[in-house]
Scaffold this motif. Sequence first.
Motif, mmCIF file in Angstrom:
data_model
loop_
_atom_site.group_PDB
_atom_site.id
_atom_site.type_symbol
_atom_site.label_atom_id
_atom_site.label_comp_id
_atom_site.label_asym_id
_atom_site.label_seq_id
_atom_site.Cartn_x
_atom_site.Cartn_y
_atom_site.Cartn_z
ATOM 1 N N UNK A 11 0.558 -1.104 -0.342
ATOM 2 C CA UNK A 11 0.024 0.155 -0.306
ATOM 3 C C UNK A 11 1.101 1.533 -0.024
ATOM 4 N N UNK A 12 0.612 2.054 -0.854
ATOM 5 C CA UNK A 12 1.394 3.690 -0.895
ATOM 6 C C UNK A 12 2.021 3.288 -2.219
ATOM 7 N N UNK A 13 2.703 4.909 -2.588
ATOM 8 C CA UNK A 13 4.106 4.759 -4.091
ATOM 9 C C UNK A 13 5.265 4.461 -3.278
ATOM 10 N N UNK A 14 5.706 4.285 -3.861
ATOM 11 C CA UNK A 14 8.086 4.820 -3.142
ATOM 12 C C UNK A 14 7.921 5.194 -4.572
ATOM 13 N N UNK A 15 8.774 5.715 -4.074
ATOM 14 C CA UNK A 15 9.548 6.811 -5.856
ATOM 15 C C UNK A 15 11.179 6.340 -4.940
ATOM 16 N N UNK A 16 11.427 5.736 -5.752
ATOM 17 C CA UNK A 16 13.001 5.574 -5.439
ATOM 18 C C UNK A 16 14.594 6.492 -6.580
ATOM 19 N N UNK A 17 15.336 7.127 -5.925
ATOM 20 C CA UNK A 17 15.791 8.741 -6.956
ATOM 21 C C UNK A 17 17.392 8.444 -7.481
ATOM 22 N N UNK A 18 17.688 7.863 -8.089
ATOM 23 C CA UNK A 18 19.108 7.989 -8.800
ATOM 24 C C UNK A 18 20.028 9.138 -9.601
ATOM 25 N N UNK A 19 21.008 9.034 -9.852
ATOM 26 C CA UNK A 19 21.710 10.110 -10.858
ATOM 27 C C UNK A 19 20.639 10.062 -12.413
ATOM 28 N N UNK A 20 20.425 9.138 -12.366
ATOM 29 C CA UNK A 20 19.802 8.714 -13.572
ATOM 30 C C UNK A 20 18.757 9.458 -13.739
ATOM 31 N N UNK A 21 17.572 9.373 -12.821
ATOM 32 C CA UNK A 21 16.649 9.796 -12.701
ATOM 33 C C UNK A 21 15.439 8.716 -12.250
ATOM 34 N N UNK A 22 14.089 9.411 -11.452
ATOM 35 C CA UNK A 22 12.801 8.992 -10.168
ATOM 36 C C UNK A 22 12.632 7.799 -10.823
ATOM 37 N N UNK A 23 12.418 6.416 -10.483
ATOM 38 C CA UNK A 23 11.877 4.985 -10.929
ATOM 39 C C UNK A 23 10.432 5.112 -9.522
ATOM 40 N N UNK A 24 9.157 4.946 -10.274
ATOM 41 C CA UNK A 24 8.152 5.010 -9.729
ATOM 42 C C UNK A 24 7.069 3.715 -9.565
ATOM 43 N N UNK A 25 6.710 3.209 -8.276
ATOM 44 C CA UNK A 25 6.028 2.017 -7.536
ATOM 45 C C UNK A 25 5.308 2.167 -6.780
ATOM 46 N N UNK A 26 3.929 2.185 -7.588
ATOM 47 C CA UNK A 26 2.883 2.282 -7.083
ATOM 48 C C UNK A 26 1.992 0.734 -6.803
ATOM 49 N N UNK A 27 1.199 0.509 -6.205
ATOM 50 C CA UNK A 27 0.797 -0.531 -5.480
ATOM 51 C C UNK A 27 0.911 -1.773 -7.206
ATOM 52 N N UNK A 28 1.707 -3.428 -7.026
ATOM 53 C CA UNK A 28 1.684 -3.914 -8.190
ATOM 54 C C UNK A 28 3.102 -3.961 -8.483
ATOM 55 N N UNK A 29 3.645 -2.704 -7.924
ATOM 56 C CA UNK A 29 4.810 -3.126 -9.002
ATOM 57 C C UNK A 29 6.176 -2.174 -7.634
ATOM 58 N N UNK A 30 7.455 -2.627 -8.324
ATOM 59 C CA UNK A 30 8.267 -3.001 -7.401
ATOM 60 C C UNK A 30 9.813 -2.390 -8.184
ATOM 61 N N UNK A 31 10.330 -1.786 -7.476
ATOM 62 C CA UNK A 31 11.857 -1.442 -8.227
ATOM 63 C C UNK A 31 12.950 -2.284 -7.346
ATOM 64 N N UNK A 32 13.809 -2.741 -8.372
ATOM 65 C CA UNK A 32 14.944 -3.027 -8.049
ATOM 66 C C UNK A 32 16.352 -2.469 -8.921
ATOM 67 N N UNK A 33 17.104 -2.428 -7.121
ATOM 68 C CA UNK A 33 18.330 -2.055 -6.883
ATOM 69 C C UNK A 33 19.381 -2.537 -7.212
ATOM 70 N N UNK A 34 20.334 -1.916 -7.920
ATOM 71 C CA UNK A 34 21.154 -3.355 -8.338
ATOM 72 C C UNK A 34 22.493 -2.659 -6.719
ATOM 73 N N UNK A 35 23.135 -3.998 -6.622
ATOM 74 C CA UNK A 35 23.367 -3.818 -5.224
ATOM 75 C C UNK A 35 25.480 -2.380 -5.337
ATOM 76 N N UNK A 36 25.270 -1.888 -4.753
ATOM 77 C CA UNK A 36 25.839 -0.778 -4.896
ATOM 78 C C UNK A 36 25.267 0.740 -5.533
ATOM 79 N N UNK A 37 24.393 0.808 -6.160
ATOM 80 C CA UNK A 37 24.257 1.875 -6.782
ATOM 81 C C UNK A 37 23.183 2.894 -5.163
ATOM 82 N N UNK A 38 23.914 4.263 -5.574
ATOM 83 C CA UNK A 38 23.673 5.266 -4.481
ATOM 84 C C UNK A 38 22.247 5.770 -5.004
ATOM 85 N N UNK A 39 21.196 5.478 -4.131
ATOM 86 C CA UNK A 39 19.734 6.173 -4.967
ATOM 87 C C UNK A 39 19.071 6.705 -2.779
#
Length: 264
Positions: free
Chosen positions: A52-80
């Motif tokens: 429940x809720x909406x997530x955002x992952x911010x990296x140097x490349x941009x914003x990755x948005x995950x509403x319900x039924x979505x998720x963000x895969x963040x590689x090891x070592x990536x600043x976010x």
Amino acid sequence: MPSNGQQKPFRRSIPGLKSLPRPLYGRFESLPNRALTHRHSHPWVQLSYAIAGVLEIHTDAGRFVAPPQRAVWIPAGLPHRVFSSPHTEMRSLYVDCSVATRPADGCQVLQVSPLLRELINAFSNLPVAYDQQGEHGRLAQVLLDQLNEAPPVDLMLPLPKDSRLRALCRRLQAQLDGQVTLAQWSQRLGVSEKTLSRLFLRDTGLTFRAWRQRLRLFGALTPLEQGQRVTDVALSCGYDSTSAFIAAFRQQFGCTPGEFFRGG
């Protein structure tokens, strides 16, 4: 996420883990208010997910948005940095690189199937030191298999590298309903409209109009998920009519706002 009229988010703590107790480890929490974490990275893969809720992952490349039924895969070592809307129910996973076989050069937004959702929920009930050789270990392996097979979806807002465009984008993000045209922005920045348009496409892969539309639609996800009226959300995001907003939403997400949040 739009910030107009909202309280400043509180900072979430990051667990001080030197290593994972198991190759697959879960972190589960309820966040009643808007929250963020400071810029950081992990020596393992992270799946940032919320039931429940909406997530955002911010990296140097941009914003990755995950509403319900979505998720963000963040590689090891990536600043976010991680941002969450109010009343978020986090079900994040940490995955040791030895068992994370999904190829990814950067962040990816993944589609979370009903099966994957239930596997994550079931895993959240296991003890931290679960038996890797028994049924709990088998559940963890099925969960890993599903994570590695989850299809990616295009829910990323690329950020330009040009400092002038970055300043422009910050302005746009601060006021989703702003109506300043590209021609007006070009006058403010002291460059021609043609040059500004070319720079925007070069740095983001999107036209100015397409980028702003994606920004507005991503900003609409949190109030829609919280049950606000579509008409009110459309106006707050700069659309003149509800029908225009729904048409743009359908073009981006493949369904109407009601269908999106009913069906996931």
